[in-house]
Design a protein around this motif. Structure first.
Motif, short mmCIF file in Angstrom:
data_model
loop_
_atom_site.label_atom_id
_atom_site.label_comp_id
_atom_site.label_asym_id
_atom_site.label_seq_id
_atom_site.Cartn_x
_atom_site.Cartn_y
_atom_site.Cartn_z
N ARG A 57 -0.42 4.89 8.17
CA ARG A 57 -1.06 6.02 7.48
C ARG A 57 -2.57 5.98 7.73
NH1 ARG A 57 1.83 6.66 1.66
NH2 ARG A 57 0.61 8.56 1.69
N ARG A 110 -9.16 6.79 8.47
CA ARG A 110 -9.06 7.73 7.33
C ARG A 110 -10.39 8.40 7.03
NH1 ARG A 110 -5.51 8.80 3.50
NH2 ARG A 110 -4.08 7.23 4.29
N ASP A 132 0.83 -1.22 0.00
CA ASP A 132 0.00 0.00 0.00
C ASP A 132 0.86 1.26 0.00
OD1 ASP A 132 -3.00 -0.76 0.45
OD2 ASP A 132 -1.83 -2.14 1.67
N VAL A 165 6.49 -7.34 1.00
CA VAL A 165 6.48 -7.32 2.48
C VAL A 165 5.41 -6.33 2.91
CG1 VAL A 165 7.88 -7.03 4.55
CG2 VAL A 165 8.98 -7.74 2.43
N HIS A 212 -8.92 1.40 10.87
CA HIS A 212 -8.78 2.53 9.94
C HIS A 212 -9.59 3.73 10.42
CE1 HIS A 212 -6.75 0.32 6.69
NE2 HIS A 212 -7.48 -0.71 7.06
N GLU A 263 -2.48 0.03 14.11
CA GLU A 263 -2.19 -1.38 13.83
C GLU A 263 -1.95 -2.12 15.14
OE1 GLU A 263 -0.51 -1.09 9.34
OE2 GLU A 263 0.81 -0.35 10.89
N LYS A 312 9.13 -5.88 9.92
CA LYS A 312 9.48 -6.03 8.51
C LYS A 312 11.01 -6.17 8.32
CE LYS A 312 5.56 -3.79 6.20
NZ LYS A 312 5.18 -2.72 5.25
N ASP A 349 6.70 2.93 1.97
CA ASP A 349 6.25 4.30 2.25
C ASP A 349 5.88 4.55 3.70
OD1 ASP A 349 3.91 2.68 2.26
OD2 ASP A 349 2.72 4.50 2.07
N ASP A 350 5.91 3.52 4.52
CA ASP A 350 5.26 3.63 5.82
C ASP A 350 6.27 3.54 6.96
OD1 ASP A 350 3.09 3.85 7.45
OD2 ASP A 350 2.02 2.15 6.58
N ASN A 384 -5.94 -8.72 9.55
CA ASN A 384 -4.76 -9.05 8.74
C ASN A 384 -4.07 -10.31 9.26
OD1 ASN A 384 -4.99 -7.03 6.81
ND2 ASN A 384 -3.97 -5.53 8.11
N VAL A 439 -4.08 4.77 10.19
CA VAL A 439 -4.49 3.43 10.64
C VAL A 439 -3.76 3.11 11.95
CG1 VAL A 439 -2.68 2.21 9.29
CG2 VAL A 439 -4.80 1.04 9.83
N ASP A 445 -9.27 5.68 -0.19
CA ASP A 445 -10.09 5.71 1.03
C ASP A 445 -10.56 4.33 1.47
OD1 ASP A 445 -9.82 8.37 1.28
OD2 ASP A 445 -11.76 8.91 0.38
N ASP A 446 -10.84 3.46 0.49
CA ASP A 446 -11.37 2.14 0.84
C ASP A 446 -10.25 1.10 0.72
OD1 ASP A 446 -12.57 -0.29 1.03
OD2 ASP A 446 -14.18 0.12 -0.42
N ARG A 501 -0.66 -6.14 5.25
CA ARG A 501 -1.89 -6.90 4.96
C ARG A 501 -1.67 -8.39 5.26
NH1 ARG A 501 -6.23 -3.98 2.09
NH2 ARG A 501 -5.24 -2.18 1.13
#
Ligand SMILES: O=P(O)(O)OC[C@H]1O[C@H](O[C@H]2O[C@H](CO)[C@@H](O)[C@H](O)[C@H]2O)[C@H](O)[C@@H](O)[C@@H]1O
Length: 373
Positions: free
Chosen positions: A271, A241, A120, A155, A239, A275, A284, A310-311, A232, A273, A128-129, A158
């Motif tokens: 982002r 968002r 992601d 990696v 979430h 977790e 990771k 990105d996270d 997950n 979210v 958004d979804d 999810r």
């Protein structure tokens, strides 16, 4: 690293401080969360204060978790990163992997590149979804091509099953649930047959707990407009968002209340979210080390790993590569961020450009080798 003897499962929750809000706010370190039920009128003032501190810490983390693009007040529009002086300054510390492509491949010469990709925000744009975070066909083709030339792994936070449903490429390795569910089997290109299947799931014992917490989180957040909870497998995403900012504190409070009874679970933030995941020494970064070792790619003299993500959770992988002094982390971001990555890319379309360049470069290198022989 001997993975067989090195269990990441922490069996003594008392030794973990703090059990909740793992890594979110260091000033909360001295507070331990008492197990028990939800806030009640009879709760002591001290206990209420601790809860308030925890909820506010979580809320702060939620607010800072997804820096928005700078807003151009003069024109009422988002600045493009090109026009943003802060972004330009940051690029000097974390240069574009596209403009630095020659340096990257020059350092890879004579070594095999191994590619690790977050999903992601890296291969698919943030939407958004979460169920509609589809990967474009051109991106899929780019990843398929990369996997033809380089060992390639996804990696993701999810579940492994879900990320595979998005990516749909059998020739890759998959690590789902933030690396807590790793499948190292690859089908042969021609036959489609699986060569060898190995599954590594260091948080197996948490499955019943995760299921229980998933149901509770689903139930308690059902009244909050826009909130959604995603299972997950070895971790849960809450979430926010699509939740109005005024209700974020309610989300924080509910997550905190549910987790009070589960000191062996912690919350990290991504982002937009929250977790929820087991308090185990696995992330990771550990997943990348595990993959490198189990795929026989652990020799730094011969292999150069490239990890694109990105996270915040990808930072664990960037850190591992930086500390091994082997390979490169590439952060996907349109805003300056503190990072252990060496390079940056702005968005998934630049990721695709980079992957395509890698393939072109490898094809050209192979062609040159053949010419010499
Ligand atoms: O490690 P990743 O593959 O990057 O997974 C991290 C989380 O990604 C997903 O959530 C993010 O993307 C959604 C779709 O674009 C977006 O709606 C959400 O706000 C983002 O946080 C996924 O849904 C989560 O379960 C993953 O933990």
């Amino acid at each position: 690293m001997d993975m067989s003897s090195n269990s990441p499962v922490v069996t003594d929750p008392i030794s973990i401080s703090p059990p909740l809000l793992g890594g979110l706010t260091s000033n909360l370190m001295s507070f331990s969360v008492m197990s028990g039920g939800c806030s009640s009128p009879g709760m002591s003032a001290g206990r209420r204060t601790i809860e308030e501190v925890l909820v506010n810490g979580l809320l702060d983390a939620m607010k800072s978790s997804s820096p928005r693009k700078r807003h151009n007040l003069a024109f009422g529009q988002d600045n493009s990163p090109d026009e943003d002086p802060a972004y330009s300054a940051w690029l000097s510390k974390c240069p574009s992997a596209l403009t630095s492509f020659k340096q990257i491949v020059a350092s890879a010469r004579g070594r095999k590149i191994a590619v690790f990709l977050d999903y992601d925000g890296t291969l698919s744009p943030i939407v958004d979804d979460p169920d509609k975070a589809f990967m474009s066909p051109v991106m899929r083709a780019a990843v398929r091509n990369v996997a033809k030339y380089f060992p390639t792994a996804i990696v993701s936070g999810r579940s492994r099953k879900k990320v595979f449903e998005f990516v749909k490429l059998k020739e890759l390795y998959y690590a789902g649930s933030h690396g807590m569910d790793i499948l190292t089997s690859v089908s042969e290109h021609n036959t489609g047959k699986c060569k060898e299947a190995n599954i590594f799931q260091p948080a197996c014992e948490f499955l019943p707990m995760i299921d229980e917490v998933f149901k509770s989180l689903l139930e308690v957040t059902s009244g909050i407009e826009g909130a959604s909870v995603e299972n997950n497998k070895f971790c849960i995403s809450v979430h926010y968002r699509n939740v109005a900012e005024k209700d974020w504190k309610v989300v924080a409070r509910l997550v905190n209340e549910v987790l009070e009874a589960f000191p062996r679970l912690k919350v990290t933030n991504g982002r937009m979210v929250l977790e929820v995941r087991p308090v185990i020494d696995w992330d990771k970064g550990k997943a990348v080390e595990f993959l490198l070792q189990s795929l026989g790619l652990n020799d730094c003299g011969n292999v150069i790993p490239i990890y694109i993500g990105d996270d915040r959770t990808d930072e664990d992988a960037f850190k591992v590569l930086r500390e091994r002094n082997c390979g490169y982390g590439i952060l996907v971001s349109q805003v300056p961020k503190d990072t252990d990555a060496f390079y940056s890319l702005r968005d998934p379309s630049e990721v695709m450009g980079f992957l395509n360049s890698l393939v072109r470069w490898e094809k050209h290198s192979q062609w040159q080798k053949q010419k010499i022989q």
